[in-house]
Design a protein around this motif. Structure first.
Motif, PDB file in Angstrom:
ATOM      1  N   ARG A  98     -10.980  11.258   3.255  1.00 14.97           N
ATOM      2  CA  ARG A  98      -9.871  11.491   2.394  1.00 14.97           C
ATOM      3  C   ARG A  98      -8.847  12.431   3.233  1.00 14.97           C
ATOM      4  NH1 ARG A  98      -8.425  12.487  -4.005  1.00 14.97           N
ATOM      5  NH2 ARG A  98      -6.246  12.857  -3.704  1.00 14.97           N
TER       6      ARG A  98
ATOM      7  N   ASN B  37      -3.117  12.170   0.327  1.00 15.11           N
ATOM      8  CA  ASN B  37      -3.300  11.103  -0.799  1.00 15.11           C
ATOM      9  C   ASN B  37      -3.634   9.785  -0.206  1.00 15.11           C
ATOM     10  OD1 ASN B  37      -0.780  10.713   0.528  1.00 15.11           O
ATOM     11  ND2 ASN B  37       0.182  10.138  -1.373  1.00 15.11           N
ATOM     12  N   THR B  38      -4.181   9.690   1.030  1.00 14.48           N
ATOM     13  CA  THR B  38      -4.778   8.699   1.733  1.00 14.48           C
ATOM     14  C   THR B  38      -6.247   8.668   1.943  1.00 14.48           C
ATOM     15  OG1 THR B  38      -2.638   8.854   3.135  1.00 14.48           O
ATOM     16  CG2 THR B  38      -4.407   7.183   3.761  1.00 14.48           C
TER      17      THR B  38
ATOM     18  N   VAL C 196     -12.987   9.112  -5.728  1.00 17.26           N
ATOM     19  CA  VAL C 196     -11.642   9.856  -6.400  1.00 17.26           C
ATOM     20  C   VAL C 196     -11.996   9.764  -8.002  1.00 17.26           C
ATOM     21  CG1 VAL C 196      -9.968   9.078  -4.658  1.00 17.26           C
ATOM     22  CG2 VAL C 196     -10.408   7.552  -6.435  1.00 17.26           C
TER      23      VAL C 196
ATOM     24  N   LYS D  51      -6.505   5.894 -10.102  1.00 18.23           N
ATOM     25  CA  LYS D  51      -5.751   6.876  -9.266  1.00 18.23           C
ATOM     26  C   LYS D  51      -5.184   6.333  -7.799  1.00 18.23           C
ATOM     27  CE  LYS D  51      -8.381  10.958 -10.705  1.00 18.23           C
ATOM     28  NZ  LYS D  51      -9.193  11.775 -10.599  1.00 18.23           N
TER      29      LYS D  51
ATOM     30  N   LYS E 259      -2.678   4.259  -6.001  1.00 13.69           N
ATOM     31  CA  LYS E 259      -1.281   3.997  -6.071  1.00 13.69           C
ATOM     32  C   LYS E 259      -1.060   2.491  -5.635  1.00 13.69           C
ATOM     33  CE  LYS E 259       3.206   5.733  -4.856  1.00 13.69           C
ATOM     34  NZ  LYS E 259       4.035   6.746  -4.281  1.00 13.69           N
TER      35      LYS E 259
ATOM     36  N   GLU F  32      -3.860   4.245  -0.616  1.00  9.70           N
ATOM     37  CA  GLU F  32      -2.967   5.377  -1.095  1.00  9.70           C
ATOM     38  C   GLU F  32      -3.205   5.614  -2.436  1.00  9.70           C
ATOM     39  OE1 GLU F  32       1.930   6.924  -1.278  1.00  9.70           O
ATOM     40  OE2 GLU F  32       1.504   4.836  -0.933  1.00  9.70           O
ATOM     41  N   LEU F  33      -3.445   6.955  -2.620  1.00 11.07           N
ATOM     42  CA  LEU F  33      -3.841   7.539  -4.039  1.00 11.07           C
ATOM     43  C   LEU F  33      -2.424   8.133  -4.680  1.00 11.07           C
ATOM     44  CD1 LEU F  33      -7.079   9.172  -2.938  1.00 11.07           C
ATOM     45  CD2 LEU F  33      -6.815   6.823  -4.069  1.00 11.07           C
TER      46      LEU F  33
ATOM     47  N   GLU G  72      -0.871  11.152  -6.146  1.00 10.44           N
ATOM     48  CA  GLU G  72      -0.942  12.600  -6.238  1.00 10.44           C
ATOM     49  C   GLU G  72      -1.210  13.304  -7.633  1.00 10.44           C
ATOM     50  OE1 GLU G  72       0.975  14.614  -2.877  1.00 10.44           O
ATOM     51  OE2 GLU G  72       1.750  12.561  -2.151  1.00 10.44           O
TER      52      GLU G  72
END
Length: 174
Positions: free
Chosen positions: A52, A55-56, A102, A107, A109, A171-172, A174
């Motif tokens: 990680r 947020n990637t 995660v 979570k 995106k 992509e997560l 944030e």
């Protein structure tokens, strides 16, 4: 008048269904589709299964979890349907890794990129149809946010003779 009432009832039903679907978690949608997340894999060499940065989330190349990779060469010992199922198993393993990384699939995106590799004969040309097994599963889990930029390529071989290996970038939230 009856047409108006029927249209109103249908509109309300669709709105309720859409709200219920939106409240379902990715794991609920996977389960409703008849799938179960396996235990995530542990690396068998000098690498990590995920990394990680902000947020990637980057996923290493995955086969199926729990030693359940489908082995063989597509176009020789495996057909497209068998390889599609193999790609679904790989997708389930990737989802298990995301959850490990995660804590909750909610979570996520969006899925940014998928790179699918198919162990195939030189004359096989259905690589995209095989990797659809992975992509379709991610769309089941995340809806349109599961659609990603994608490559589906053929390889002369993959580790352990597995039929499908996939890496991904996520992509997560944030």
């Amino acid at each position: 008048m009856n047409k108006f009432i029927l249209t109103s009832i249908l509109s309300i039903s669709l709105a309720i269904s859409a709200t219920a679907l939106a409240s379902d978690s990715p794991e609920d949608r996977i389960k409703a589709a008849g799938f179960e997340l396996p235990k995530p894999v542990k690396p068998i060499a000098n690498y990590v299964t995920w990394r990680r940065s902000g947020n990637t989330l980057y996923l290493s190349g995955h086969g199926a979890c729990e030693g359940k990779s489908v082995l063989g060469k597509v176009g020789d010992t495996l057909n497209i349907d068998e390889a599609y199922e193999a790609a679904q198993r790989v997708g389930l393993c990737a989802l298990a890794t995301i959850k490990l990384a995660v804590g909750d699939l909610s979570k996520v995106k969006q899925v940014l990129q998928i790179t699918g590799m198919v162990n195939a004969t030189p004359t096989f040309t259905g690589h995209s149809k095989v990797i659809n097994g992975f992509s379709d599963l991610f769309v089941t889990a995340f809806g349109d946010d599961g659609k990603a930029a994608r490559a589906a390529v053929g390889m002369s071989g993959l580790p352990g003779n597995m039929s499908v290996e996939v890496s991904a970038v996520i992509e997560l939230i944030e």
